[in-house]
Write an enzyme that holds these catalytic residues in place. Structure first.
Site, PDB file in Angstrom:
ATOM      1  CB  SER A  18      -0.818   0.020   1.102  1.00  0.00           C
ATOM      2  OG  SER A  18      -1.705   1.242   1.321  1.00  0.00           O
ATOM      3  CB  CYS A  54      -7.661  -0.522  11.308  1.00  0.00           C
ATOM      4  SG  CYS A  54      -6.418   0.111  10.181  1.00  0.00           S
TER       5      CYS A  54
HETATM    6  C1  LIG Z   1      -0.680  -4.869   7.453  1.00  0.00           C
HETATM    7  C2  LIG Z   1      -2.022  -3.890   6.809  1.00  0.00           C
HETATM    8  N1  LIG Z   1      -2.581  -4.527   5.849  1.00  0.00           N
HETATM    9  C3  LIG Z   1      -3.526  -3.727   5.324  1.00  0.00           C
HETATM   10  C4  LIG Z   1      -3.707  -2.464   5.435  1.00  0.00           C
HETATM   11  C5  LIG Z   1      -4.762  -1.975   4.932  1.00  0.00           C
HETATM   12  O1  LIG Z   1      -4.035  -1.112   3.791  1.00  0.00           O
HETATM   13  P1  LIG Z   1      -4.981   0.564   3.246  1.00  0.00           P
HETATM   14  O2  LIG Z   1      -4.795   1.486   4.352  1.00  0.00           O
HETATM   15  O3  LIG Z   1      -3.877   0.893   2.139  1.00  0.00           O
HETATM   16  O4  LIG Z   1      -6.180   0.037   2.670  1.00  0.00           O
HETATM   17  C6  LIG Z   1      -2.832  -1.970   6.661  1.00  0.00           C
HETATM   18  C7  LIG Z   1      -3.271  -0.540   7.082  1.00  0.00           C
HETATM   19  O5  LIG Z   1      -2.982  -0.105   8.217  1.00  0.00           O
HETATM   20  C8  LIG Z   1      -2.039  -2.774   7.318  1.00  0.00           C
HETATM   21  O6  LIG Z   1      -1.250  -2.221   8.209  1.00  0.00           O
END
Ligand SMILES: Cc1ncc(COP(=O)(O)O)c(C=O)c1O
Length: 397
Positions: free
Chosen positions: A203, A328
């Site tokens: 990302s 999150c």
């Molecule tokens: C390990 C991990 N996977 C996936 C994501 C999701 O990514 P995005 O914010 O680009 O949707 C995050 C975001 O915090 C993450 O830390």
């Protein structure tokens, strides 16, 4: 030099956009607005920009351009991998083996599939948050079509033994291995082809690229069912007009991140260990995650008996931006599933705090944090202890 306020110690949540990435993007947010699918000159200019950025990104990831599917971020890349591989393998079996500490983009995708007849087995982790390859191996059977294990955890920073896991999964043949490298990509050397995975998610906003753009590397020939249908973009694996500026910015930011990784790692590990030593000197504050196999800039703490949300609010008032557990999960009173999987009791898991340094973090900022953070942690811990002893506050004058 004055220290910027707030001191931003939440790089695991997101990072600032790199000026060079912004500069690379600007033409495509302005005059160069063509649709890459259009055959005319403005369209061809946009197509060239996307193609060049894809080539560059692929080269830095260690894969081929045709193997890169651009998505709207890490969440979509993980959804595409988990759901796309599960549905593509459904005729052979319905079992998914997923590590218990995955980001919700993976974990909730698996839970969603469980409602559609898939059987999800959660691979356990030890107290440091590491998956035991042998324990994971024991969960694999002839019905298994997908294994998902992240490269590094977003809450505690623990790095997983992916190579060993990949060897075991490969030995079984026909099982798709998905690796979420969203947190690892800015800091760890990442050679997707050598990792042994079938799909790898990244990302852009975690490595100083723009938000809302990411990529899924898909090993050539890997069966994967598209999750977005419409046009034929991304070789039919993800429909929708390309985010031209986004992919250009992502490729520029990742190239710069890769060039700086060894230096960034060394510098952040040194800065992090200074902050870590200062925080751990406060009685009742403990480190979570693996002591050595961890992301260089991530410091994950438990303040015994305290409320991590209260700690992060108190730090915010002191001019320190950090997070409780995972960004999150902010606003949710639930204990982190990562800490719970690591065996931390629910009540204690609520005392989680995450301070994450990034490439732009300066020594002066860390010096300021070393002075500011420990007293706040001590006060929060003492306040929680006082509250527990005297919940109505009758003994407080
Ligand atoms: C390990 C991990 N996977 C996936 C994501 C999701 O990514 P995005 O914010 O680009 O949707 C995050 C975001 O915090 C993450 O830390």
């Amino acid at each position: 030099m004055p220290i910027p306020q707030p001191i931003y110690l939440d790089h695991a949540a997101t990072t600032p956009l790199r000026p060079e990435a912004l500069e690379a993007m600007l033409p495509y947010l302005g005059g160069a607005f063509g649709n890459p699918s259009s055959a005319h000159a403005p369209g061809r200019a946009a197509r060239n920009a996307v193609d060049e950025a894809r080539e560059r990104l692929a080269a830095n990831l260690g894969g081929a351009a045709r193997e890169v599917v651009v998505t709207s971020g890490g969440t979509e890349a993980n959804n595409l991998a988990v759901k796309g591989a599960a549905w593509a393998g459904k005729a052979r079996g319905n079992r998914l083996v997923v590590s218990a500490v995955e980001h919700h983009a993976v974990g909730h995708s698996a839970e969603h599939l469980a409602k559609w007849g898939f059987d999800v087995a959660w691979a356990p982790v030890d107290a440091a948050g590491r998956v035991d390859p042998g324990a994971l191996d024991a969960l694999l059977d002839e019905r298994t079509v997908l294994v998902a294990v992240m490269l590094a955890n977003n809450e505690v920073g623990t790095i997983q033994p992916i190579r060993e896991i990949a060897d075991r999964v490969r030995a079984r043949r026909g099982i798709h291995l998905h690796v979420d490298a969203v947190q690892a990509a800015p800091y760890l050397d990442l050679d997707v082809a050598a990792l042994g995975a079938d799909t790898v998610a990244i990302s852009a906003h975690k490595f100083e690229g723009p938000k809302g753009v990411g990529a899924l590397w898909v090993r050539r020939g890997t069966p994967l069912l598209a999750q977005l249908h419409g046009g034929s973009q991304e070789r039919h694996r993800r429909a929708g007009t390309e985010n031209v500026a986004g992919i250009v910015g992502m490729a520029a930011a990742y190239a710069l991140a890769c060039a700086a990784k060894p230096e960034t790692r060394a510098r952040l590990a040194e800065l992090r260990s200074r902050l870590q030593a200062a925080c751990l000197a406060v009685p009742g504050v403990e480190l979570t995650g693996h002591p050595a196999e961890r992301l260089p800039g991530l410091l994950s703490l438990l303040v015994r008996g305290a409320d991590g949300v209260a700690a992060s609010v108190a730090l915010d008032l002191e001019g320190i931006a950090c997070s409780t557990g995972s960004a999150c999960a902010t606003g949710s009173p639930e204990p982190s599933h990562v800490l719970t999987a690591m065996g931390v009791p629910d009540g204690e898991a609520l005392g989680a705090l995450r301070l994450s340094l990034g490439r732009t973090t300066t020594a002066a900022e860390v010096d300021a944090a070393v002075a500011l953070v420990p007293p706040v942690l001590a006060a929060i811990r003492d306040g929680s202890a006082a509250l527990a002893a005297d919940p109505l506050g009758t003994r407080i004058a």
